[in-house]
Write a protein that holds these residues in place. Structure first.
Motif, PDB file in Angstrom:
ATOM      1  N   ASN A  32       3.499  -7.135  -6.053  1.00  0.00           N
ATOM      2  CA  ASN A  32       3.253  -5.742  -5.977  1.00  0.00           C
ATOM      3  C   ASN A  32       4.334  -4.885  -5.318  1.00  0.00           C
ATOM      4  OD1 ASN A  32       0.161  -5.691  -7.185  1.00  0.00           O
ATOM      5  ND2 ASN A  32       0.032  -7.537  -5.786  1.00  0.00           N
ATOM      6  N   ALA A  33       5.510  -5.357  -5.320  1.00  0.00           N
ATOM      7  CA  ALA A  33       6.499  -4.401  -4.585  1.00  0.00           C
ATOM      8  C   ALA A  33       6.628  -2.997  -5.238  1.00  0.00           C
ATOM      9  CB  ALA A  33       7.811  -5.103  -4.700  1.00  0.00           C
ATOM     10  N   ASP A  34       6.299  -2.909  -6.546  1.00  0.00           N
ATOM     11  CA  ASP A  34       6.490  -1.666  -7.332  1.00  0.00           C
ATOM     12  C   ASP A  34       5.235  -0.967  -7.507  1.00  0.00           C
ATOM     13  OD1 ASP A  34       9.061  -1.901  -7.489  1.00  0.00           O
ATOM     14  OD2 ASP A  34       8.896  -2.966  -9.292  1.00  0.00           O
ATOM     15  N   THR A  35       3.764  -1.392  -6.946  1.00  0.00           N
ATOM     16  CA  THR A  35       2.536  -0.993  -7.199  1.00  0.00           C
ATOM     17  C   THR A  35       2.301   0.233  -6.331  1.00  0.00           C
ATOM     18  OG1 THR A  35       1.553  -3.189  -7.781  1.00  0.00           O
ATOM     19  CG2 THR A  35       0.010  -1.506  -7.194  1.00  0.00           C
ATOM     20  N   PRO A  36       2.157   1.520  -6.785  1.00  0.00           N
ATOM     21  CA  PRO A  36       1.792   2.512  -5.695  1.00  0.00           C
ATOM     22  C   PRO A  36       0.724   2.408  -4.890  1.00  0.00           C
ATOM     23  CG  PRO A  36       1.933   3.311  -7.854  1.00  0.00           C
ATOM     24  CD  PRO A  36       2.232   1.848  -8.061  1.00  0.00           C
ATOM     25  N   TYR A  38       0.338   0.286  -2.604  1.00  0.00           N
ATOM     26  CA  TYR A  38       0.098  -1.207  -2.033  1.00  0.00           C
ATOM     27  C   TYR A  38       0.476  -1.304  -0.642  1.00  0.00           C
ATOM     28  CZ  TYR A  38      -0.212  -6.163  -1.948  1.00  0.00           C
ATOM     29  OH  TYR A  38      -0.538  -7.401  -1.916  1.00  0.00           O
ATOM     30  N   ARG A  96       7.357   4.141   0.866  1.00  0.00           N
ATOM     31  CA  ARG A  96       8.147   4.844   0.037  1.00  0.00           C
ATOM     32  C   ARG A  96       7.722   6.063  -0.374  1.00  0.00           C
ATOM     33  NH1 ARG A  96       9.125  -0.489  -2.638  1.00  0.00           N
ATOM     34  NH2 ARG A  96       7.551   0.374  -4.214  1.00  0.00           N
ATOM     35  N   ASP A  98       5.986   6.545  -3.196  1.00  0.00           N
ATOM     36  CA  ASP A  98       4.987   6.019  -3.976  1.00  0.00           C
ATOM     37  C   ASP A  98       3.695   5.521  -3.198  1.00  0.00           C
ATOM     38  OD1 ASP A  98       6.032   3.848  -3.438  1.00  0.00           O
ATOM     39  OD2 ASP A  98       5.812   2.942  -5.412  1.00  0.00           O
ATOM     40  N   ASN A 100       3.719   2.920  -1.386  1.00  0.00           N
ATOM     41  CA  ASN A 100       3.914   1.332  -1.126  1.00  0.00           C
ATOM     42  C   ASN A 100       4.772   1.058  -0.084  1.00  0.00           C
ATOM     43  OD1 ASN A 100       5.005  -1.444  -1.469  1.00  0.00           O
ATOM     44  ND2 ASN A 100       4.244  -1.177  -3.477  1.00  0.00           N
ATOM     45  N   ASP A 103       8.296  -4.479   1.907  1.00  0.00           N
ATOM     46  CA  ASP A 103       9.728  -4.605   2.138  1.00  0.00           C
ATOM     47  C   ASP A 103       9.983  -5.798   1.656  1.00  0.00           C
ATOM     48  OD1 ASP A 103      12.306  -4.726   3.285  1.00  0.00           O
ATOM     49  OD2 ASP A 103      11.751  -4.125   5.222  1.00  0.00           O
TER      50      ASP A 103
END
Length: 143
Positions: A32-36, A38, A96, A98, A100, A103
């Motif tokens: 889920n590193a790219d899930t907004p 999260y 970030r 978004d 999320n 790291d």
């Protein structure tokens, strides 16, 4: 009814279960590193494992047992372990744009540490089983 090899064996089995659950949780964080929005999650089971160890190795010789004075009375309730690991959100990392806050460096480091600990537990379980194997082998040689 199952045969209990040793108290250590059941404790190591529980520790391996917790390590597998933690590995799955860390893998979920990485996925889920790219899930907004999260937030990375983790499992704290060290306190649960210490409580499990204390429950297994407690001295029951000085505890008063419940007596049944009549056969029609209900039997005492079996004690079941209510010890559970704690799920929490890992804080302290900058989110970030978004929202999320996963790291990847932290997650891969935690995954490596968890993998090393799992392998150490597996080796301890093998050593524990090896003790019983050597006793069985030695008893076969005795006339």
């Amino acid at each position: 009814m199952s045969i209990e090899i040793s108290k250590t064996h059941s404790l190591l089995t529980k520790a391996m279960d917790y390590r597998v659950a933690r590995q799955d949780m860390i893998a979920s964080n990485i996925a889920n590193a790219d899930t907004p929005y999260y937030k990375p999650r983790d499992i704290s089971f060290e306190d649960a494992l210490i409580a499990q160890k204390n429950a297994l190795y407690q001295d029951n010789a000085h505890q008063l047992k419940m007596a049944r004075t009549n056969a029609n009375h209900l039997a005492p309730k079996e004690e079941t372990s209510q010890i559970k690991p704690t799920l929490f959100f890992r804080d302290g990392h900058m989110a970030r744009n978004d929202g999320n806050s996963v790291d990847i460096d932290v997650e891969t480091t935690e995954m490596s540490k968890n993998s090393i600990m799992f392998n150490a537990i597996v080796m301890a379980a093998k050593k524990d089983a090896g003790i019983f194997k050597s006793v069985i082998d030695a008893s076969a040689k005795v006339n």
